[in-house]
Design an enzyme around this catalytic site. Structure first.
Site, PDB file in Angstrom:
ATOM      1  N   SER A  45       0.858  -1.183   0.000  1.00 51.42           N
ATOM      2  CA  SER A  45       0.000   0.000   0.000  1.00 51.42           C
ATOM      3  C   SER A  45       0.892   1.229   0.000  1.00 51.42           C
ATOM      4  CB  SER A  45      -0.911   0.013   1.231  1.00 51.42           C
ATOM      5  OG  SER A  45      -1.753   1.143   1.214  1.00 51.42           O
ATOM      6  N   GLU A  46       0.513   2.235  -0.798  1.00 49.13           N
ATOM      7  CA  GLU A  46       1.401   3.376  -1.021  1.00 49.13           C
ATOM      8  C   GLU A  46       1.625   4.222   0.223  1.00 49.13           C
ATOM      9  OE1 GLU A  46      -1.708   6.330  -3.234  1.00 49.13           O
ATOM     10  OE2 GLU A  46      -1.520   4.257  -3.841  1.00 49.13           O
TER      11      GLU A  46
END
Length: 217
Positions: A45-46
């Protein structure tokens, strides 16, 4: 016809052993719930998480452990947390094998619009532009039509673009399609959905070759 979970379940079949996978906001976050147990996959996840697991059961949420959409998540053994600079270095450095994103529109040449509707407030681009600029394998999870019944698979996007010519495959509530040669190629149809229904819901150029199998999910 598929619901959101059905779309995610079908996309999970595209995830291969050893992949590093980025999950975008919306339907893509559900994909982690359906990956086969006999393969090893690292979901990124960024906001700085590597090793995301399925969503937590009610009552087991940890408000400090979230994905980029601020949803509570679980983590797998060996998961790690890091800053955004490191996260985007993974993305920009092409260390992610598969990116799964939602979209408001996709064009037949692979353009994607998924961040802004003019006149409506948005929180910002987020990491979407980095993801589509750096990824070689982008699958879009989306509904085939909007709430007015209008196609979201278009000859040309009408909304501000996130990326140009970058989408490789699309899984909707009606079908699985591949983009090549600036056209939508129909690969599979959702259970109970006919080729004619898919044609009617697709504005862009749709290529249908031979008998189109029903999805096996």
């Amino acid at each position: 016809m598929l619901d959101k979970n059905g779309i995610a379940k079908r996309i999970a079949k595209e995830v291969k052993n050893g992949y590093y996978v980025n999950l975008g906001i919306g339907i893509p976050t559900l994909v982690a719930n359906f990956v086969r147990d006999d393969i090893e996959v690292e979901f990124q996840s960024e906001n700085g998480v590597l090793g995301m697991g399925p969503f937590p059961f009610e009552g087991e949420e940890d408000a400090d452990v979230i994905n980029a959409g601020k949803q509570t998540i679980t983590t797998m053994p060996g998961a790690s947390f890091f800053d955004s600079a490191t996260s985007f270095s993974m993305i920009r450095g092409k260390h992610v094998h598969l990116t799964i994103l939602g979209a408001m529109e996709v064009a037949e040449n692979g353009d994607i619009a998924n961040w802004k509707i003019p006149g409506k407030m948005v929180k910002g681009m987020g990491g979407a532009m980095d993801l589509v600029a750096s990824a070689d394998n982008i699958i879009v999870a989306m509904m085939h039509t909007n709430k007015r019944g209008e196609s979201k698979l278009l000859k040309k996007c009408s909304l501000p673009l996130t990326g140009v010519g970058c989408v490789t495959k699309i899984v909707t509530n009606l079908a699985v399609l591949e983009i090549k040669d600036n056209k939508f190629y129909l690969l599979e149809r959702a259970p109970g959905v006919s080729v004619e229904e898919i044609k009617a819901a697709t504005e862009g150029t749709l290529i249908v070759e031979g008998d189109i199998p029903e999805m096996d999910i």
